[in-house]
Design a protein around this motif. Structure first.
Motif, PDB file in Angstrom:
ATOM      1  N   ALA A   1       0.853  -1.185   0.000  1.00  0.00           N
ATOM      2  CA  ALA A   1       0.000   0.000   0.000  1.00  0.00           C
ATOM      3  C   ALA A   1       0.885   1.230   0.000  1.00  0.00           C
ATOM      4  O   ALA A   1       1.856   1.321   0.732  1.00  0.00           O
ATOM      5  CB  ALA A   1      -0.903  -0.018   1.220  1.00  0.00           C
ATOM      6  N   SER A   2       0.535   2.179  -0.826  1.00  0.00           N
ATOM      7  CA  SER A   2       1.268   3.429  -0.901  1.00  0.00           C
ATOM      8  C   SER A   2       0.767   4.363   0.191  1.00  0.00           C
ATOM      9  O   SER A   2      -0.424   4.395   0.493  1.00  0.00           O
ATOM     10  CB  SER A   2       1.065   4.049  -2.281  1.00  0.00           C
ATOM     11  N   THR A   3       1.686   5.115   0.793  1.00  0.00           N
ATOM     12  CA  THR A   3       1.316   6.087   1.813  1.00  0.00           C
ATOM     13  C   THR A   3       1.982   7.417   1.515  1.00  0.00           C
ATOM     14  O   THR A   3       2.995   7.482   0.816  1.00  0.00           O
ATOM     15  CB  THR A   3       1.730   5.628   3.222  1.00  0.00           C
ATOM     16  N   ILE A   4       1.389   8.470   2.059  1.00  0.00           N
ATOM     17  CA  ILE A   4       1.932   9.808   1.897  1.00  0.00           C
ATOM     18  C   ILE A   4       1.585  10.607   3.148  1.00  0.00           C
ATOM     19  O   ILE A   4       0.547  10.367   3.766  1.00  0.00           O
ATOM     20  CB  ILE A   4       1.380  10.482   0.616  1.00  0.00           C
ATOM     21  N   GLU A   5       2.458  11.510   3.535  1.00  0.00           N
ATOM     22  CA  GLU A   5       2.190  12.404   4.661  1.00  0.00           C
ATOM     23  C   GLU A   5       2.350  13.831   4.171  1.00  0.00           C
ATOM     24  O   GLU A   5       3.327  14.154   3.495  1.00  0.00           O
ATOM     25  CB  GLU A   5       3.134  12.127   5.828  1.00  0.00           C
ATOM     26  N   VAL A   6       1.378  14.674   4.512  1.00  0.00           N
ATOM     27  CA  VAL A   6       1.367  16.063   4.066  1.00  0.00           C
ATOM     28  C   VAL A   6       1.311  16.971   5.291  1.00  0.00           C
ATOM     29  O   VAL A   6       0.420  16.808   6.139  1.00  0.00           O
ATOM     30  CB  VAL A   6       0.149  16.353   3.156  1.00  0.00           C
ATOM     31  N   THR A   7       2.237  17.910   5.385  1.00  0.00           N
ATOM     32  CA  THR A   7       2.194  18.918   6.439  1.00  0.00           C
ATOM     33  C   THR A   7       1.184  19.982   6.041  1.00  0.00           C
ATOM     34  O   THR A   7       1.202  20.470   4.917  1.00  0.00           O
ATOM     35  CB  THR A   7       3.583  19.558   6.644  1.00  0.00           C
ATOM     36  N   ILE A   8       0.300  20.317   6.978  1.00  0.00           N
ATOM     37  CA  ILE A   8      -0.737  21.308   6.733  1.00  0.00           C
ATOM     38  C   ILE A   8      -0.397  22.571   7.539  1.00  0.00           C
ATOM     39  O   ILE A   8      -0.143  22.495   8.740  1.00  0.00           O
ATOM     40  CB  ILE A   8      -2.132  20.774   7.134  1.00  0.00           C
ATOM     41  N   ASN A   9      -0.396  23.704   6.850  1.00  0.00           N
ATOM     42  CA  ASN A   9      -0.099  24.992   7.482  1.00  0.00           C
ATOM     43  C   ASN A   9      -1.323  25.887   7.460  1.00  0.00           C
ATOM     44  O   ASN A   9      -2.139  25.801   6.544  1.00  0.00           O
ATOM     45  CB  ASN A   9       1.035  25.706   6.743  1.00  0.00           C
ATOM     46  N   SER A  10      -1.418  26.770   8.444  1.00  0.00           N
ATOM     47  CA  SER A  10      -2.465  27.789   8.388  1.00  0.00           C
ATOM     48  C   SER A  10      -2.139  28.712   7.222  1.00  0.00           C
ATOM     49  O   SER A  10      -0.969  28.871   6.845  1.00  0.00           O
ATOM     50  CB  SER A  10      -2.520  28.578   9.698  1.00  0.00           C
ATOM     51  N   ILE A  11      -3.169  29.289   6.618  1.00  0.00           N
ATOM     52  CA  ILE A  11      -2.964  30.246   5.525  1.00  0.00           C
ATOM     53  C   ILE A  11      -3.899  31.431   5.730  1.00  0.00           C
ATOM     54  O   ILE A  11      -4.949  31.306   6.372  1.00  0.00           O
ATOM     55  CB  ILE A  11      -3.209  29.613   4.128  1.00  0.00           C
ATOM     56  N   ASN A  12      -3.493  32.579   5.201  1.00  0.00           N
ATOM     57  CA  ASN A  12      -4.349  33.758   5.206  1.00  0.00           C
ATOM     58  C   ASN A  12      -3.989  34.620   4.004  1.00  0.00           C
ATOM     59  O   ASN A  12      -3.176  34.205   3.166  1.00  0.00           O
ATOM     60  CB  ASN A  12      -4.247  34.525   6.530  1.00  0.00           C
ATOM     61  N   THR A  13      -4.568  35.790   3.918  1.00  0.00           N
ATOM     62  CA  THR A  13      -4.360  36.645   2.744  1.00  0.00           C
ATOM     63  C   THR A  13      -2.939  37.176   2.647  1.00  0.00           C
ATOM     64  O   THR A  13      -2.548  37.678   1.599  1.00  0.00           O
ATOM     65  CB  THR A  13      -5.333  37.831   2.754  1.00  0.00           C
ATOM     66  N   GLU A  14      -2.165  37.041   3.715  1.00  0.00           N
ATOM     67  CA  GLU A  14      -0.783  37.524   3.703  1.00  0.00           C
ATOM     68  C   GLU A  14       0.228  36.428   3.417  1.00  0.00           C
ATOM     69  O   GLU A  14       1.394  36.724   3.152  1.00  0.00           O
ATOM     70  CB  GLU A  14      -0.472  38.229   5.018  1.00  0.00           C
ATOM     71  N   GLY A  15      -0.181  35.170   3.516  1.00  0.00           N
ATOM     72  CA  GLY A  15       0.765  34.104   3.213  1.00  0.00           C
ATOM     73  C   GLY A  15       0.495  32.813   3.959  1.00  0.00           C
ATOM     74  O   GLY A  15      -0.600  32.561   4.445  1.00  0.00           O
ATOM     75  N   ILE A  16       1.554  32.025   4.064  1.00  0.00           N
ATOM     76  CA  ILE A  16       1.496  30.707   4.688  1.00  0.00           C
ATOM     77  C   ILE A  16       2.051  30.821   6.095  1.00  0.00           C
ATOM     78  O   ILE A  16       3.145  31.336   6.298  1.00  0.00           O
ATOM     79  CB  ILE A  16       2.298  29.682   3.856  1.00  0.00           C
ATOM     80  N   GLY A  17       1.282  30.338   7.070  1.00  0.00           N
ATOM     81  CA  GLY A  17       1.671  30.434   8.472  1.00  0.00           C
ATOM     82  C   GLY A  17       2.283  29.152   8.997  1.00  0.00           C
ATOM     83  O   GLY A  17       2.840  28.340   8.263  1.00  0.00           O
ATOM     84  N   GLU A  18       2.100  28.965  10.290  1.00  0.00           N
ATOM     85  CA  GLU A  18       2.682  27.829  11.000  1.00  0.00           C
ATOM     86  C   GLU A  18       1.966  26.519  10.672  1.00  0.00           C
ATOM     87  O   GLU A  18       0.813  26.507  10.277  1.00  0.00           O
ATOM     88  CB  GLU A  18       2.570  28.062  12.508  1.00  0.00           C
ATOM     89  N   SER A  19       2.665  25.431  10.931  1.00  0.00           N
ATOM     90  CA  SER A  19       2.081  24.101  10.778  1.00  0.00           C
ATOM     91  C   SER A  19       0.992  23.915  11.822  1.00  0.00           C
ATOM     92  O   SER A  19       1.162  24.289  12.983  1.00  0.00           O
ATOM     93  CB  SER A  19       3.152  23.028  10.956  1.00  0.00           C
ATOM     94  N   ILE A  20      -0.127  23.323  11.390  1.00  0.00           N
ATOM     95  CA  ILE A  20      -1.183  22.960  12.337  1.00  0.00           C
ATOM     96  C   ILE A  20      -1.281  21.436  12.460  1.00  0.00           C
ATOM     97  O   ILE A  20      -2.167  20.928  13.129  1.00  0.00           O
ATOM     98  CB  ILE A  20      -2.550  23.573  11.947  1.00  0.00           C
ATOM     99  N   GLY A  21      -0.372  20.723  11.807  1.00  0.00           N
ATOM    100  CA  GLY A  21      -0.340  19.269  11.902  1.00  0.00           C
ATOM    101  C   GLY A  21      -0.096  18.602  10.565  1.00  0.00           C
ATOM    102  O   GLY A  21       0.442  19.218   9.636  1.00  0.00           O
ATOM    103  N   THR A  22      -0.493  17.347  10.502  1.00  0.00           N
ATOM    104  CA  THR A  22      -0.259  16.553   9.292  1.00  0.00           C
ATOM    105  C   THR A  22      -1.510  15.784   8.895  1.00  0.00           C
ATOM    106  O   THR A  22      -2.403  15.537   9.699  1.00  0.00           O
ATOM    107  CB  THR A  22       0.877  15.531   9.496  1.00  0.00           C
ATOM    108  N   ILE A  23      -1.512  15.414   7.634  1.00  0.00           N
ATOM    109  CA  ILE A  23      -2.494  14.500   7.073  1.00  0.00           C
ATOM    110  C   ILE A  23      -1.695  13.300   6.567  1.00  0.00           C
ATOM    111  O   ILE A  23      -0.759  13.465   5.785  1.00  0.00           O
ATOM    112  CB  ILE A  23      -3.241  15.137   5.873  1.00  0.00           C
ATOM    113  N   SER A  24      -2.040  12.115   7.046  1.00  0.00           N
ATOM    114  CA  SER A  24      -1.441  10.884   6.526  1.00  0.00           C
ATOM    115  C   SER A  24      -2.491  10.202   5.662  1.00  0.00           C
ATOM    116  O   SER A  24      -3.667  10.203   6.014  1.00  0.00           O
ATOM    117  CB  SER A  24      -1.038   9.944   7.662  1.00  0.00           C
ATOM    118  N   ALA A  25      -2.062   9.639   4.566  1.00  0.00           N
ATOM    119  CA  ALA A  25      -3.003   8.966   3.673  1.00  0.00           C
ATOM    120  C   ALA A  25      -2.375   7.664   3.193  1.00  0.00           C
ATOM    121  O   ALA A  25      -1.187   7.613   2.892  1.00  0.00           O
ATOM    122  CB  ALA A  25      -3.343   9.867   2.488  1.00  0.00           C
ATOM    123  N   ARG A  26      -3.217   6.626   3.133  1.00  0.00           N
ATOM    124  CA  ARG A  26      -2.723   5.332   2.661  1.00  0.00           C
ATOM    125  C   ARG A  26      -3.780   4.652   1.811  1.00  0.00           C
ATOM    126  O   ARG A  26      -4.979   4.777   2.050  1.00  0.00           O
ATOM    127  CB  ARG A  26      -2.271   4.448   3.803  1.00  0.00           C
TER     128      ARG A  26
END
Length: 175
Positions: free
Chosen positions: A22-47
């Motif tokens: 099974a293939s897996t992937i992990e994606v870091t998710i960051n907060s975003i707003n009209t000024e840009g990309i902010g801090e990480s709020i966690g991850t999404i793992s998918a398999r």
């Protein structure tokens, strides 16, 4: 005798189906707003599974309730200016991923675009860890595409436009 055993083992190996990893992937998710990309709020793992893609969020810092969650066609999370000159958070993520060009929103189990994912449900502490299934996706579909969390829930319909999820508040790109 040794050669016969080795030949028999080779024949059996060729006749047996290969084990599929099974293939897996992990994606870091960051907060975003009209000024840009902010801090990480966690991850999404998918398999990959026999039921489709299982997506496991480990996100925090979100508002309580339902949040629209989509796979977008773009490979960036940056803000961009729309046609009216307003900066829009995550607009570089482009629209929902629609490789079949259905131009319709029917949810993760419908035959509309494949970018619709099940809503994320956030608890009163701002966390979401409940797995969702995307039966028409594979882990490889996430590579080079943006996963976007929206401020509100999703109706999985074309009314209101884009399912009513509202502003893009978090984003990450699969690699």
């Amino acid at each position: 005798m040794y050669r016969l055993g080795a030949l028999l083992a080779l024949c059996l190996a060729l006749l047996m189906p290969a084990t599929v990893q099974a293939s897996t992937i992990e994606v870091t998710i960051n907060s975003i707003n009209t000024e840009g990309i902010g801090e990480s709020i966690g991850t999404i793992s998918a398999r990959d599974t026999d039921q489709g893609l299982v997506i496991i969020p480990e996100l925090s810092g979100l508002s309580e309730g339902e949040h629209g969650f989509h796979l977008h066609a773009g490979d960036q999370c940056a803000p961009q200016t729309n046609s009216e000159g307003a900066s829009i958070a995550g607009l570089a993520a482009l629209g929902h991923w629609d490789p079949d060009q259905t131009n319709t929103h029917l949810g993760p189990f419908g035959n509309g675009h494949r970018g619709d994912l099940s809503r994320l449900v956030v608890d009163r502490d701002g966390n979401t860890t409940t797995s969702v299934v995307a039966p028409r996706l594979k882990a490889s579909d996430l590579r080079g595409r943006a996963l976007v969390v929206h401020a509100g829930g999703d109706t999985y319909s074309d009314t209101p436009p884009l399912g009513g999820g509202g502003a893009r508040i978090a984003c990450g790109v699969g690699s």
